[in-house]
Write a protein that holds these residues in place. Structure first.
Motif, PDB file in Angstrom:
ATOM      1  N   TYR A 182      63.741  43.748  -7.642  1.00 40.76           N
ATOM      2  CA  TYR A 182      63.021  44.285  -6.481  1.00 40.76           C
ATOM      3  C   TYR A 182      61.895  43.355  -6.017  1.00 40.76           C
ATOM      4  O   TYR A 182      60.953  43.791  -5.375  1.00 40.76           O
ATOM      5  CB  TYR A 182      62.526  45.710  -6.779  1.00 40.76           C
ATOM      6  CG  TYR A 182      63.698  46.640  -6.980  1.00 40.76           C
ATOM      7  CD1 TYR A 182      64.516  47.008  -5.910  1.00 40.76           C
ATOM      8  CD2 TYR A 182      64.037  47.105  -8.247  1.00 40.76           C
ATOM      9  CE1 TYR A 182      65.627  47.823  -6.094  1.00 40.76           C
ATOM     10  CE2 TYR A 182      65.151  47.920  -8.439  1.00 40.76           C
ATOM     11  CZ  TYR A 182      65.935  48.270  -7.348  1.00 40.76           C
ATOM     12  OH  TYR A 182      67.045  49.063  -7.526  1.00 40.76           O
TER      13      TYR A 182
ATOM     14  N   SER B 247      69.558  49.086  -3.546  1.00 40.16           N
ATOM     15  CA  SER B 247      69.839  49.263  -4.964  1.00 40.16           C
ATOM     16  C   SER B 247      71.270  48.812  -5.280  1.00 40.16           C
ATOM     17  O   SER B 247      71.536  48.188  -6.291  1.00 40.16           O
ATOM     18  CB  SER B 247      69.629  50.717  -5.328  1.00 40.16           C
ATOM     19  OG  SER B 247      69.941  50.911  -6.655  1.00 40.16           O
TER      20      SER B 247
ATOM     21  N   THR C 285      72.366  50.809 -11.087  1.00 43.80           N
ATOM     22  CA  THR C 285      73.209  51.982 -11.323  1.00 43.80           C
ATOM     23  C   THR C 285      72.466  53.253 -10.939  1.00 43.80           C
ATOM     24  O   THR C 285      73.055  54.322 -10.869  1.00 43.80           O
ATOM     25  CB  THR C 285      73.577  52.090 -12.818  1.00 43.80           C
ATOM     26  OG1 THR C 285      72.365  52.254 -13.561  1.00 43.80           O
ATOM     27  CG2 THR C 285      74.321  50.870 -13.291  1.00 43.80           C
ATOM     28  N   GLY C 286      71.145  53.167 -10.738  1.00 42.73           N
ATOM     29  CA  GLY C 286      70.347  54.363 -10.439  1.00 42.73           C
ATOM     30  C   GLY C 286      69.996  55.135 -11.698  1.00 42.73           C
ATOM     31  O   GLY C 286      69.444  56.231 -11.634  1.00 42.73           O
TER      32      GLY C 286
ATOM     33  N   LEU D 297      65.776  53.805 -14.851  1.00 42.96           N
ATOM     34  CA  LEU D 297      64.475  54.424 -15.155  1.00 42.96           C
ATOM     35  C   LEU D 297      64.649  55.785 -15.838  1.00 42.96           C
ATOM     36  O   LEU D 297      63.751  56.229 -16.563  1.00 42.96           O
ATOM     37  CB  LEU D 297      63.621  54.556 -13.892  1.00 42.96           C
ATOM     38  CG  LEU D 297      63.146  53.220 -13.300  1.00 42.96           C
ATOM     39  CD1 LEU D 297      62.229  53.459 -12.099  1.00 42.96           C
ATOM     40  CD2 LEU D 297      62.410  52.371 -14.328  1.00 42.96           C
TER      41      LEU D 297
HETATM   42  P1  ADP Z   1      68.389  51.126  -9.975  1.00 44.47           P
HETATM   43  O1  ADP Z   1      69.542  50.867 -10.830  1.00 44.47           O
HETATM   44  O2  ADP Z   1      68.737  51.663  -8.637  1.00 44.47           O
HETATM   45  O3  ADP Z   1      67.444  49.987  -9.957  1.00 44.47           O
HETATM   46  P2  ADP Z   1      66.401  52.480 -11.523  1.00 44.47           P
HETATM   47  O4  ADP Z   1      66.463  53.815 -12.177  1.00 44.47           O
HETATM   48  O5  ADP Z   1      66.193  51.303 -12.387  1.00 44.47           O
HETATM   49  O6  ADP Z   1      67.711  52.364 -10.681  1.00 44.47           O
HETATM   50  O7  ADP Z   1      65.263  52.500 -10.425  1.00 44.47           O
HETATM   51  C1  ADP Z   1      65.189  53.596  -9.520  1.00 44.47           C
HETATM   52  C2  ADP Z   1      64.594  53.138  -8.202  1.00 44.47           C
HETATM   53  O8  ADP Z   1      63.241  52.771  -8.403  1.00 44.47           O
HETATM   54  C3  ADP Z   1      65.252  51.904  -7.647  1.00 44.47           C
HETATM   55  O9  ADP Z   1      66.347  52.256  -6.838  1.00 44.47           O
HETATM   56  C4  ADP Z   1      64.146  51.241  -6.848  1.00 44.47           C
HETATM   57  O10 ADP Z   1      64.143  51.740  -5.552  1.00 44.47           O
HETATM   58  C5  ADP Z   1      62.875  51.704  -7.537  1.00 44.47           C
HETATM   59  N1  ADP Z   1      62.287  50.627  -8.374  1.00 44.47           N
HETATM   60  C6  ADP Z   1      62.406  50.457  -9.699  1.00 44.47           C
HETATM   61  N2  ADP Z   1      61.696  49.406 -10.146  1.00 44.47           N
HETATM   62  C7  ADP Z   1      61.090  48.881  -9.040  1.00 44.47           C
HETATM   63  C8  ADP Z   1      60.202  47.772  -8.816  1.00 44.47           C
HETATM   64  N3  ADP Z   1      59.781  46.975  -9.817  1.00 44.47           N
HETATM   65  N4  ADP Z   1      59.775  47.559  -7.553  1.00 44.47           N
HETATM   66  C9  ADP Z   1      60.166  48.365  -6.539  1.00 44.47           C
HETATM   67  N5  ADP Z   1      61.005  49.422  -6.691  1.00 44.47           N
HETATM   68  C10 ADP Z   1      61.456  49.681  -7.912  1.00 44.47           C
END
Ligand code: ADP
Length: 430
Positions: A329, A378, A384-385, A388
């Motif tokens: 990101y 994403s 994969t969503g 986190l």
């Molecule tokens: P993904 O696989 O979509 O990255 P995550 O669960 O890792 O899924 O992250 C969920 C959402 O959080 C991401 O789709 C993104 O929009 C946001 N996100 C996570 N980390 C960051 C970051 N370091 N900077 C900006 N947005 C972030």
């Protein structure tokens, strides 16, 4: 010993009297001065009395009494007494027959325990659900409910959240402690077995479905690779490449779903390990460098002596998820700073980037499964969503939670802290 109100009053009388006597000495008007003093003194008290009366009739006893001197002291004593009475009313309510009768009708177990954790009273469901006997009244609760998680919860004195425990193999309870009067406690236990079983069915379903999808997906993926490599007409290039990428994405989602299921299922009972975080960070640095673009500037600040009691593989996936998110990101590059350090509050891990950032309204939902701020982005970054969501669950198993601070368009910091009890200093073992 004179009270402070009387002392204040005497000081006031001496002060005012001196002024009046000085006036007499200067003018010689004895009767006029004496009469003025008496009128002034009585008038002042009548005025304070009127204020006191309206204050006391006002319903709520304010913390700050309205007047000064003797009346202020009086008002202060009255409000102090009132507060003490309110506290006792609290205690008496919980001890009252009315409360006990109402508690008997509750479906939840209710146990009242005193400052030193001796059982004072319990309702019928407490006997049926928690197996506490009437004879246990007067015994310490720790001697009756010996589940280690309950004992930790009781000792923690942090009763904001509740604690889930399984007392025998078949029933699961959610236990909540409420403090009500000078460390008296109410323990409320609710049987959540059915909810727990439903959650278990959902977890099993997701785990089984993911597992079952894995094999056909591997077959599809294999054939697609074969077709890509075999001679074919040119217009098939793009669809084949597309299908191949989608099978890779599906495999990543299935792997993450399986990881989530396994975290939820087994690590509660797994043995804690000594996690060598500094050497883990070295490996992560190498992996991050492979993911990063030349515009990214990776900075790792790692305390080389700081290890942790925890679960190695899940923690590695937490750290890698946060680092890879910071890279993915931050499409325009910038510094990505990873920190692993300690202070008296425990061990801290943080990843800061100068990337896209997240708007405040999205931050509370980031750890939900499949929640994405921007679905298209994403997907294109290969997410994969679930990253986190995995981070959140693993951190919960380490009594920690994810904190996010972010400014849209400027960057984000993802941070977590581990309690001092989990810290291991590597030098100690050398
Ligand atoms: P993904 O696989 O979509 O990255 P995550 O669960 O890792 O899924 O992250 C969920 C959402 O959080 C991401 O789709 C993104 O929009 C946001 N996100 C996570 N980390 C960051 C970051 N370091 N900077 C900006 N947005 C972030």
């Amino acid at each position: 010993m004179l009270s402070s109100g009387i002392k204040h009053e005497l000081t006031w009388i001496i002060g005012v009297l001196s002024v009046f006597l000085a006036f007499v000495w200067l003018t010689g008007w004895w009767y006029f001065t004496l009469a003025s003093f008496v009128v002034f003194y009585v008038g002042r008290h009548l005025w304070s009395m009127a204020k006191f009366e309206s204050w006391i009739q006002g319903g709520s006893i304010e913390a700050h009494p309205p007047s000064s001197g003797l009346w202020s002291e009086l008002s202060y004593q009255v409000s102090k007494k009132q507060r003490a009475l309110e506290k006792h009313a609290d205690l008496n309510f919980y001890k009252s027959e009315q409360f006990k009768a109402a508690s008997m009708l509750l479906p939840s177990a209710v146990v009242s325990i005193d400052q030193r954790n001796y059982i004072e009273w319990l309702n019928e469901p407490a006997m049926n659900m928690l197996g506490i006997l009437r004879q246990d009244v007067g015994r310490r609760i720790e001697a009756v409910i010996r589940h280690p998680d309950f004992l930790d919860y009781l000792k923690s004195h942090d009763y904001e959240s509740s604690q889930t425990i399984s007392l025998d193999q078949s029933r699961v309870f959610e236990i909540k402690i409420i403090e009500y009067f000078e460390n008296h406690k109410l323990l409320i236990a609710t049987d959540i077995t059915e909810l727990y079983q439903l959650a278990q069915i959902r977890r099993d379903f997701v785990a089984n479905a993911s597992h079952e999808l894995r094999t056909p997906l591997t077959v599809l993926h294999g054939y697609l690779e074969l077709m890509r490599d075999m001679p074919h007409e040119g217009h098939w290039d793009t669809p084949l490449e597309h299908m191949h990428n989608q099978t890779l994405r599906m495999r990543a989602i299935i792997d993450d779903l399986l990881t989530l299921s396994s975290i939820e299922a087994d690590s509660i009972t797994a043995e804690l390990e000594e996690v060598d975080v500094p050497s883990m960070m070295q490996h992560l640095h190498i992996e991050a460098a492979q993911l990063a673009k030349p515009e990214h500037h990776l900075v790792f600040e790692v305390d080389a002596c700081l290890a942790l009691k925890g679960f190695t593989e899940p923690l590695k996936s937490v750290f890698m998820n946060l680092i890879s998110n910071a890279i993915r990101y931050s499409p325009d590059g910038g510094e990505i700073k990873v920190r692993w350090y300690q202070d008296e509050q425990g061990a801290h891990f943080s990843v800061s980037d100068q990337g896209l950032g997240v708007a405040p309204e999205h931050i509370p939902r980031l750890t939900e499964r499949f929640y994405r701020v921007n679905k298209d982005r994403s997907r294109t970054t290969g997410g994969t969503g679930l990253g986190l969501a995995i981070v959140k669950h693993v951190l919960e198993k380490h009594d920690s939670h994810l904190q996010v601070s972010s400014v849209l368009g400027k960057g984000s910091t993802f941070y977590c802290r581990f309690a001092p009890a989990r810290v291991i200093l590597l030098n100690d073992f050398e």
